[in-house]
Design a protein around this motif. Sequence first.
Motif, PDB file in Angstrom:
ATOM      1  N   GLU A 145      44.582-110.883 -23.404  1.00 16.09           N
ATOM      2  CA  GLU A 145      44.070-110.998 -24.780  1.00 16.09           C
ATOM      3  C   GLU A 145      42.588-111.361 -24.777  1.00 16.09           C
ATOM      4  O   GLU A 145      42.164-112.303 -24.101  1.00 16.09           O
ATOM      5  N   THR A 146      41.782-110.596 -25.514  1.00 15.55           N
ATOM      6  CA  THR A 146      40.366-110.906 -25.656  1.00 15.55           C
ATOM      7  C   THR A 146      40.190-111.996 -26.701  1.00 15.55           C
ATOM      8  O   THR A 146      40.599-111.840 -27.847  1.00 15.55           O
ATOM      9  N   LYS A 147      39.560-113.099 -26.290  1.00 16.63           N
ATOM     10  CA  LYS A 147      39.402-114.244 -27.178  1.00 16.63           C
ATOM     11  C   LYS A 147      37.959-114.337 -27.675  1.00 16.63           C
ATOM     12  O   LYS A 147      37.032-113.881 -26.998  1.00 16.63           O
ATOM     13  N   PRO A 148      37.753-114.939 -28.860  1.00 17.28           N
ATOM     14  CA  PRO A 148      36.399-115.010 -29.438  1.00 17.28           C
ATOM     15  C   PRO A 148      35.370-115.646 -28.521  1.00 17.28           C
ATOM     16  O   PRO A 148      34.220-115.194 -28.470  1.00 17.28           O
ATOM     17  N   TRP A 149      35.751-116.682 -27.803  1.00 21.27           N
ATOM     18  CA  TRP A 149      34.782-117.348 -26.936  1.00 21.27           C
ATOM     19  C   TRP A 149      34.371-116.457 -25.760  1.00 21.27           C
ATOM     20  O   TRP A 149      33.250-116.571 -25.253  1.00 21.27           O
ATOM     21  N   GLN A 150      35.255-115.552 -25.347  1.00 19.31           N
ATOM     22  CA  GLN A 150      34.899-114.602 -24.298  1.00 19.31           C
ATOM     23  C   GLN A 150      33.853-113.612 -24.813  1.00 19.31           C
ATOM     24  O   GLN A 150      32.885-113.288 -24.114  1.00 19.31           O
ATOM     25  N   VAL A 151      34.058-113.146 -26.032  1.00 16.95           N
ATOM     26  CA  VAL A 151      33.090-112.232 -26.653  1.00 16.95           C
ATOM     27  C   VAL A 151      31.732-112.920 -26.800  1.00 16.95           C
ATOM     28  O   VAL A 151      30.677-112.335 -26.491  1.00 16.95           O
ATOM     29  N   ALA A 152      31.739-114.173 -27.250  1.00 20.18           N
ATOM     30  CA  ALA A 152      30.494-114.924 -27.425  1.00 20.18           C
ATOM     31  C   ALA A 152      29.786-115.130 -26.091  1.00 20.18           C
ATOM     32  O   ALA A 152      28.551-114.990 -26.005  1.00 20.18           O
ATOM     33  N   ALA A 153      30.549-115.444 -25.042  1.00 22.79           N
ATOM     34  CA  ALA A 153      29.956-115.677 -23.727  1.00 22.79           C
ATOM     35  C   ALA A 153      29.314-114.407 -23.174  1.00 22.79           C
ATOM     36  O   ALA A 153      28.182-114.444 -22.658  1.00 22.79           O
ATOM     37  N   VAL A 154      30.012-113.281 -23.319  1.00 22.26           N
ATOM     38  CA  VAL A 154      29.506-112.022 -22.754  1.00 22.26           C
ATOM     39  C   VAL A 154      28.277-111.530 -23.507  1.00 22.26           C
ATOM     40  O   VAL A 154      27.230-111.236 -22.902  1.00 22.26           O
ATOM     41  N   TRP A 155      28.379-111.442 -24.825  1.00 19.13           N
ATOM     42  CA  TRP A 155      27.271-110.879 -25.588  1.00 19.13           C
ATOM     43  C   TRP A 155      26.106-111.854 -25.703  1.00 19.13           C
ATOM     44  O   TRP A 155      24.941-111.438 -25.833  1.00 19.13           O
ATOM     45  N   GLY A 156      26.383-113.155 -25.635  1.00 19.72           N
ATOM     46  CA  GLY A 156      25.304-114.137 -25.572  1.00 19.72           C
ATOM     47  C   GLY A 156      24.512-113.980 -24.275  1.00 19.72           C
ATOM     48  O   GLY A 156      23.272-114.043 -24.266  1.00 19.72           O
ATOM     49  N   THR A 157      25.222-113.755 -23.178  1.00 21.34           N
ATOM     50  CA  THR A 157      24.579-113.539 -21.887  1.00 21.34           C
ATOM     51  C   THR A 157      23.766-112.252 -21.892  1.00 21.34           C
ATOM     52  O   THR A 157      22.619-112.215 -21.411  1.00 21.34           O
ATOM     53  N   MET A 158      24.359-111.185 -22.433  1.00 22.27           N
ATOM     54  CA  MET A 158      23.650-109.905 -22.482  1.00 22.27           C
ATOM     55  C   MET A 158      22.385-109.993 -23.335  1.00 22.27           C
ATOM     56  O   MET A 158      21.328-109.438 -22.974  1.00 22.27           O
ATOM     57  N   PHE A 159      22.452-110.684 -24.449  1.00 19.51           N
ATOM     58  CA  PHE A 159      21.281-110.851 -25.314  1.00 19.51           C
ATOM     59  C   PHE A 159      20.195-111.640 -24.596  1.00 19.51           C
ATOM     60  O   PHE A 159      19.005-111.268 -24.632  1.00 19.51           O
ATOM     61  N   PHE A 160      20.591-112.700 -23.925  1.00 18.94           N
ATOM     62  CA  PHE A 160      19.619-113.525 -23.187  1.00 18.94           C
ATOM     63  C   PHE A 160      18.933-112.700 -22.104  1.00 18.94           C
ATOM     64  O   PHE A 160      17.707-112.755 -21.943  1.00 18.94           O
ATOM     65  N   HIS A 161      19.709-111.902 -21.362  1.00 13.12           N
ATOM     66  CA  HIS A 161      19.139-111.088 -20.296  1.00 13.12           C
ATOM     67  C   HIS A 161      18.205-110.003 -20.859  1.00 13.12           C
ATOM     68  O   HIS A 161      17.173-109.685 -20.236  1.00 13.12           O
ATOM     69  N   ALA A 162      18.565-109.458 -22.017  1.00  5.12           N
ATOM     70  CA  ALA A 162      17.708-108.442 -22.636  1.00  5.12           C
ATOM     71  C   ALA A 162      16.367-109.044 -23.045  1.00  5.12           C
ATOM     72  O   ALA A 162      15.303-108.439 -22.836  1.00  5.12           O
ATOM     73  N   VAL A 163      16.402-110.241 -23.617  1.00  2.00           N
ATOM     74  CA  VAL A 163      15.166-110.926 -24.011  1.00  2.00           C
ATOM     75  C   VAL A 163      14.328-111.253 -22.779  1.00  2.00           C
ATOM     76  O   VAL A 163      13.100-111.075 -22.767  1.00  2.00           O
ATOM     77  N   LEU A 164      15.005-111.711 -21.722  1.00  2.00           N
ATOM     78  CA  LEU A 164      14.293-112.082 -20.500  1.00  2.00           C
ATOM     79  C   LEU A 164      13.637-110.858 -19.850  1.00  2.00           C
ATOM     80  O   LEU A 164      12.485-110.924 -19.393  1.00  2.00           O
ATOM     81  N   ALA A 165      14.338-109.731 -19.841  1.00  2.00           N
ATOM     82  CA  ALA A 165      13.781-108.515 -19.261  1.00  2.00           C
ATOM     83  C   ALA A 165      12.593-108.015 -20.085  1.00  2.00           C
ATOM     84  O   ALA A 165      11.560-107.586 -19.533  1.00  2.00           O
ATOM     85  N   SER A 166      12.733-108.089 -21.405  1.00  2.00           N
ATOM     86  CA  SER A 166      11.643-107.645 -22.288  1.00  2.00           C
ATOM     87  C   SER A 166      10.407-108.519 -22.106  1.00  2.00           C
ATOM     88  O   SER A 166       9.269-108.018 -22.043  1.00  2.00           O
TER      89      SER A 166
END
Length: 234
Positions: free
Chosen positions: A92-113
Amino acid sequence: ATFVTLLGGSLSSRATAFTPASKNAMTIPRQHRQLVILPPTVIHATSLSEQDTQSKTVSYLDDGFVFGLEGSGIERPKGKTAQIVVEGDSLETKPWQVAAVWGTMFFHAVLASTSLVEMVSINGGNLIQTGVQAILLFLSSYLLADFGSGVLHWSVDNYGNGRTPIMGGIIAAFQGHHSAPWTITERGFSNNVYKLCIPFGIVPMTLISLITGPFTTFFMTVFCVMEILSQEFH
């Protein structure tokens, strides 16, 4: 030693006892005719057989155990049945898993930019030079991530088990994948990759960005993103 042969009621109404030294027969009382006497060697052999069967029972926690491979002691379940190996895991996909993954992806995108902007500044505004450098860094980082994920996959498939310190849960999950490989197809994206957001997530990349320059930061950001996505690509 005395050997006792008992004959059932349908074959004989009497049971006869024989000894090696005598051929004389004697009648066994009626209440004992259905009694079955096994030689001690048979009983002992049966006990050993049961012990051997129990000793062959294995789990992913056993030393040297590799899930689903020949000689592991566990056969793959028939049919496409999902199998959960690690205790507490779920499909089961849980909300905190979604937050952890997309929060990480957003942070990495900002860092790369941010790293790209700093690279342009270092190159005196030369976009072509920066673009070439970024492409080379991206490709080399991708290749290294692909190689690294392959080495990790090979190592945890063949070494360790669920009791291995630190890596035990990862090892059990990877080895369990070979017992029921289709289980991964029943996981949502975030449920499938969120665990990798810990070793390749915000904390390690923050430390890397603080102690290195924009080129290394960009390289490592791409590396971490690819390592996270490798679970989904697989």
